[in-house]
Design an enzyme around this catalytic site. Structure first.
Site, PDB file in Angstrom:
ATOM      1  N   LEU A  91      -8.940 -26.099  64.435  1.00  0.00           N
ATOM      2  CA  LEU A  91      -9.951 -27.072  64.033  1.00  0.00           C
ATOM      3  C   LEU A  91     -11.379 -26.585  64.229  1.00  0.00           C
ATOM      4  O   LEU A  91     -12.309 -27.171  63.676  1.00  0.00           O
ATOM      5  CB  LEU A  91      -9.748 -28.386  64.806  1.00  0.00           C
ATOM      6  CG  LEU A  91      -8.370 -29.038  64.687  1.00  0.00           C
ATOM      7  CD1 LEU A  91      -8.350 -30.361  65.433  1.00  0.00           C
ATOM      8  CD2 LEU A  91      -7.966 -29.227  63.238  1.00  0.00           C
ATOM      9  N   ASP A 243      -1.210 -31.856  74.491  1.00  0.00           N
ATOM     10  CA  ASP A 243      -1.198 -30.551  73.818  1.00  0.00           C
ATOM     11  C   ASP A 243      -1.418 -29.419  74.833  1.00  0.00           C
ATOM     12  O   ASP A 243      -2.312 -28.594  74.670  1.00  0.00           O
ATOM     13  CB  ASP A 243      -2.300 -30.520  72.748  1.00  0.00           C
ATOM     14  CG  ASP A 243      -2.165 -29.339  71.792  1.00  0.00           C
ATOM     15  OD1 ASP A 243      -1.056 -28.788  71.670  1.00  0.00           O
ATOM     16  OD2 ASP A 243      -3.180 -28.952  71.173  1.00  0.00           O
TER      17      ASP A 243
END
Length: 315
Positions: A91, A243
């Site tokens: 990202l 995560d």
């Protein structure tokens, strides 16, 4: 030997394929890189490169995004700014800089341009594919479209770096008092939706065995620290890092475990926390039938599905 070489080549091809498909599929690859129960070691090693070694986008674009978000030139906010990113992920990418106002060394995460539109297209196509699967493969008991919707919602949530900063501060508030757990400080004066400025912490990735050995650090010791923190997250407060792949964990030379990247967080409701504790008790007591019933409480299984056949496999 030839078979192993072919296996290795296939692993590299898979990594390149996921990387070329875009950020949504890179995220899938990152998740798979931490699943030794699903993939062999050679695939895990190849996919681990998706964690922070992706192709970067041009610095000029990164600086333009930073200036657009902060409303001033890069030089007004940072007295020093690395010429190249120190890491590039799905990202965004990270630069090392010095904050002009305080002189602190910081990490600056800049979001990839056009990432939202790219994820939207990926999720639309993936959702259409999963809908076809749901309609034509009735033997799959779990509908796949809701899973895609959940995945998409979490991906879009990661695009708000202000939310990530708040997540980091909440994580610090809940778990920062634990021995050997550390979270980077957020510098809000240089943080906006697509730019996140946080404390720079020198550390070593747990997967870098050579560097860990050279620093005299024991990998298993840090894994134990991580397990204890994870149990606190799941069972005590229910707010957990969703995560925690190796790219988001650092070991420091003074023995602390540093958590990074708080874009994907989740919460376990109270009923789930109690159910997890009950499941552990049932496991210790080898009550496999009760373990199967726990799956209903945890909402892993629909009540209409008989979990009894699972019990022999648990033994």
């Amino acid at each position: 030997m030839l078979f192993l070489q072919l296996f290795s080549c296939r692993a590299v091809e898979l990594r390149k394929l996921l990387s070329g498909l875009g950020p949504s599929f890179v995220k899938i690859g990152q998740a798979l890189s931490a699943r030794p129960d699903l993939l062999p070691q050679v695939y895990l090693e190849s996919l681990s490169e998706l964690q922070d070694r992706l192709p970067s986008f041009p610095n000029e674009i990164a600086w333009a995004v930073t200036e657009e978000e902060l409303g001033v030139s890069v030089s007004q906010v940072y007295s020093e700014f690395s010429e190249q990113p120190v890491a590039a992920a799905s990202l965004g990418q990270v630069y090392k800089a010095v904050l002009r106002e305080t002189g602190d060394i910081v990490a600056v995460k800049v979001q990839r341009p056009g990432i939202g539109e790219s994820i939207a297209v990926d999720m639309l196509l993936l959702r259409r594919l999963m809908r076809v699967v749901d309609q034509n493969l009735p033997q799959i008991s779990q509908p796949l479209v809701p899973l895609v919707d959940e995945f998409a919602a979490r991906l879009f949530a990661e695009l708000d770096y202000c939310a990530e900063g708040r997540n980091a501060e909440r994580f610090q508030e809940l778990y920062g008092s634990m021995p050997r757990i550390r979270t980077p400080k957020i510098y809000w004066q240089a943080t906006q939706r697509r730019v996140l400025t946080m404390e720079w912490i020198d550390g070593i990735k747990l997967t870098n065995k050579a560097a860990m050995d050279a620093a005299g650090l024991n990998i298993v010791d840090f894994v134990d620290v991580g397990i204890e923190c994870t149990l606190r997250q799941l069972l005590e407060h229910g707010y957990f890092h969703a995560d925690p792949h190796p790219g988001n964990l650092l070991a420091t030379r003074n023995g602390t475990l540093v958590y990074l990247d708080f874009g994907m967080m989740s919460e376990a409701p109270e009923y789930a926390r109690y159910a997890i504790m009950a499941h552990v008790v049932h496991l210790v007591n080898r009550d496999y039938d009760a373990m199967c019933r726990d799956y209903y409480t945890l909402q892993f299984m629909d009540p209409s599905i008989d979990t009894a056949p699972i019990a022999p496999a648990l033994q």
